[in-house]
Design a protein around this motif. Structure first.
Motif, mmCIF file in Angstrom:
data_model
loop_
_atom_site.group_PDB
_atom_site.id
_atom_site.type_symbol
_atom_site.label_atom_id
_atom_site.label_comp_id
_atom_site.label_asym_id
_atom_site.label_seq_id
_atom_site.Cartn_x
_atom_site.Cartn_y
_atom_site.Cartn_z
ATOM 1 N N PRO A 1 -9.058 -12.639 23.681
ATOM 2 C CA PRO A 1 -9.548 -11.857 22.533
ATOM 3 C C PRO A 1 -10.738 -10.958 22.849
ATOM 4 O O PRO A 1 -10.814 -9.836 22.359
ATOM 5 N N THR A 2 -11.669 -11.441 23.672
ATOM 6 C CA THR A 2 -12.873 -10.662 23.983
ATOM 7 C C THR A 2 -13.219 -10.811 25.456
ATOM 8 O O THR A 2 -12.730 -11.720 26.143
ATOM 9 N N VAL A 3 -14.093 -9.942 25.931
ATOM 10 C CA VAL A 3 -14.566 -10.044 27.317
ATOM 11 C C VAL A 3 -15.271 -11.376 27.532
ATOM 12 O O VAL A 3 -15.069 -12.054 28.547
ATOM 13 N N SER A 4 -16.103 -11.766 26.580
ATOM 14 C CA SER A 4 -16.867 -13.000 26.744
ATOM 15 C C SER A 4 -15.985 -14.237 26.755
ATOM 16 O O SER A 4 -16.384 -15.283 27.286
ATOM 17 N N SER A 5 -14.784 -14.150 26.192
ATOM 18 C CA SER A 5 -13.908 -15.322 26.128
ATOM 19 C C SER A 5 -13.122 -15.543 27.418
ATOM 20 O O SER A 5 -12.511 -16.610 27.580
ATOM 21 N N VAL A 6 -13.122 -14.587 28.348
ATOM 22 C CA VAL A 6 -12.399 -14.766 29.610
ATOM 23 C C VAL A 6 -13.074 -15.892 30.393
ATOM 24 O O VAL A 6 -14.278 -15.832 30.657
ATOM 25 N N PRO A 7 -12.332 -16.933 30.769
ATOM 26 C CA PRO A 7 -12.956 -18.089 31.425
ATOM 27 C C PRO A 7 -13.358 -17.766 32.854
ATOM 28 O O PRO A 7 -12.662 -17.056 33.579
ATOM 29 N N VAL A 8 -14.500 -18.292 33.238
ATOM 30 C CA VAL A 8 -15.010 -18.096 34.602
ATOM 31 C C VAL A 8 -15.191 -19.463 35.222
ATOM 32 O O VAL A 8 -15.933 -20.290 34.711
ATOM 33 N N SER A 9 -14.484 -19.712 36.313
ATOM 34 C CA SER A 9 -14.671 -20.936 37.084
ATOM 35 C C SER A 9 -15.269 -20.551 38.409
ATOM 36 O O SER A 9 -15.288 -19.381 38.787
ATOM 37 N N LEU B 1 -16.650 -9.104 35.571
ATOM 38 C CA LEU B 1 -15.956 -8.898 36.844
ATOM 39 C C LEU B 1 -16.730 -9.521 37.996
ATOM 40 O O LEU B 1 -16.145 -10.118 38.907
ATOM 41 N N LEU B 2 -18.038 -9.383 37.973
ATOM 42 C CA LEU B 2 -18.888 -9.973 39.006
ATOM 43 C C LEU B 2 -18.742 -11.491 39.017
ATOM 44 O O LEU B 2 -18.676 -12.126 40.077
ATOM 45 N N GLU B 3 -18.664 -12.084 37.844
ATOM 46 C CA GLU B 3 -18.514 -13.538 37.733
ATOM 47 C C GLU B 3 -17.120 -13.993 38.139
ATOM 48 O O GLU B 3 -16.949 -15.087 38.709
ATOM 49 N N LEU B 4 -16.100 -13.189 37.861
ATOM 50 C CA LEU B 4 -14.724 -13.543 38.230
ATOM 51 C C LEU B 4 -14.476 -13.419 39.722
ATOM 52 O O LEU B 4 -13.548 -14.029 40.260
#
Length: 402
Positions: free
Chosen positions: A60-68, A257-260
């Motif tokens: 739904p949002t950029v902030s909701s994209v999970p980062v592991s 993107l940096l976090e992913l």
């Protein structure tokens, strides 16, 4: 596009009220109901937008994209670009320098010598026939003295061989892993040309964040993932870019993107930037000593701090977001890109000034060019000037503090 059913529109209106009223549970439930009907809802400055739900997963949002915690690539896996040497040389170094290397991994002469040494029978010291073989006269004092001297000499040589410390093989040179990061906010033709040039002319992997599948750009991105499954990774969100009237900011998207990314080197690139050759490896090689970032185009502020001008190759105060490489750990340590930057312009300068260490530009030395810079020319001028000025106020603050 299909006509939106009235009941889906009604759900979207309730979703908007829940969102603006801070009812997060209701917002989430209504969004799921809308998606179950085959539609995606996304927020606009005024109201909402409904689009058919695509066949790929959409957050739904950029902030909701999970980062592991992304695993770091070891060795010469796909997506590595050598630092300071040709990739073929790096491969040879890895093979030749590895402990226990087989003879066939050495050069021809060394391989032959190793093979000969391993195959040769054990040799007796010269004159060993005097030391007690059957049929030899050992009773002769002169013969016995001569034999003893030769035997002592052979033992000394043997002890000398044992005391020589073998040279330890050097550690293999492991090149850094590199990822090119793209924000996709429309213009699918630009995306197609940009990605294919990166794939054809470098070894870097690509991670792309699609904002809203505008003009079908998200669908084109999915086709690129299928075409280059080991090189391209895609994430999709329903939000569209802030400059298009949505809620996804440039700084937030870039930080995501940096976090992913799990690579050593993170390359910021726009889809209007086209590689004519391998422009990535020179940028990675420039990240030497205390250099934190290396870019294509560099800029420096004037004496008054208000006007920035292009700089030639060398150390600079800032690099432009068309194309630059940064050490990922350094960028994350500096907090990533400013989430207050809703539009790209001047946000690259703000990011540059936040980095510790030196920044350099390569300028004319890179094989790269830019097509129409749509992120500037195709944006509403009033919006562009307002957001650019808003970000530049923060840039001036950073300049004064340095």
């Amino acid at each position: 596009m299909s006509e939106v059913p009235p009941h889906v529109t009604a759900l979207a209106e309730r979703w908007t009220r829940a969102r603006t009223g801070g009812d997060h549970a209701g917002e989430r439930t209504l969004r799921e109901e809308i998606e179950a009907e085959g539609w995606l809802v996304r927020a606009l400055d005024e109201g909402f937008d409904l689009v058919p739900r695509p066949h790929f997963d959409v957050w739904p949002t950029v902030s909701s994209v999970p980062v592991s915690e992304a695993p770091r690539t070891e060795g010469r896996a796909t997506g590595t670009v050598p630092l300071g040497e040709d990739s073929r040389e790096a491969g040879r170094i890895d093979e030749a320098a590895a402990p226990g290397a087989r003879p066939e991994h050495l050069d021809n002469l060394e391989a032959e010598r190793v093979a000969e040494t391993q195959a040769a029978p054990a040799q007796e010291p010269e004159g060993a026939e005097l030391t007690g073989r059957a049929g030899k006269d050992l009773g002769d004092p002169e013969r016995m003295l001569e034999s003893q001297l030769l035997w002592d000499a052979s033992l000394a040589v043997s002890r000398l061989d044992e005391e020589v410390t073998p040279v330890e093989p050097e550690e293999p040179v492991v090149p850094p892993t590199v990822t090119v990061a793209l924000v996709v906010d429309g213009w699918p033709e630009d995306l197609l040309e940009c990605v294919r040039a990166v794939v054809a002319r470098t070894e870097a992997r690509i991670v792309a964040l699609d904002l809203g599948n505008v003009d079908g750009a998200g669908e084109v991105l999915e086709e690129l993932v299928k075409e280059y499954p080991h090189r391209v990774e895609a994430w999709h969100v329903a939000e569209i870019a802030h400059w298009r009237g949505g809620s996804a900011g440039w700084g937030e998207s870039r930080t995501k993107l940096l976090e992913l990314d799990g690579s050593d080197v993170h390359v910021v690139m726009e889809t209007s930037t086209i590689l004519d050759g391998d422009a990535i490896t020179p940028l990675v090689r420039a990240l030497d000593d205390d250099v934190a970032a290396a870019g294509w185009k560099g800029v420096n502020p004037g004496e008054d701090g208000h006007d920035w001008h292009e700089a030639g190759p060398g150390e600079v105060k800032g690099v432009l977001g068309h194309l630059f490489a940064v050490r990922r750990d350094t960028a994350l340590g500096a907090g990533g890109f400013s989430r207050d930057a809703r539009y790209y312009r001047n946000a690259d300068l703000e990011f540059s000034l936040s980095l510790p260490g030196t920044i350099v530009a390569l300028d004319r030395d890179l094989p790269v060019h830019q097509e129409r810079h749509r992120g500037y020319h195709d944006v509403d001028p009033a919006y562009r000037d307002r957001e650019s000025s808003r970000t530049y106020d923060r840039v001036l603050g950073l300049l004064r503090s340095t």
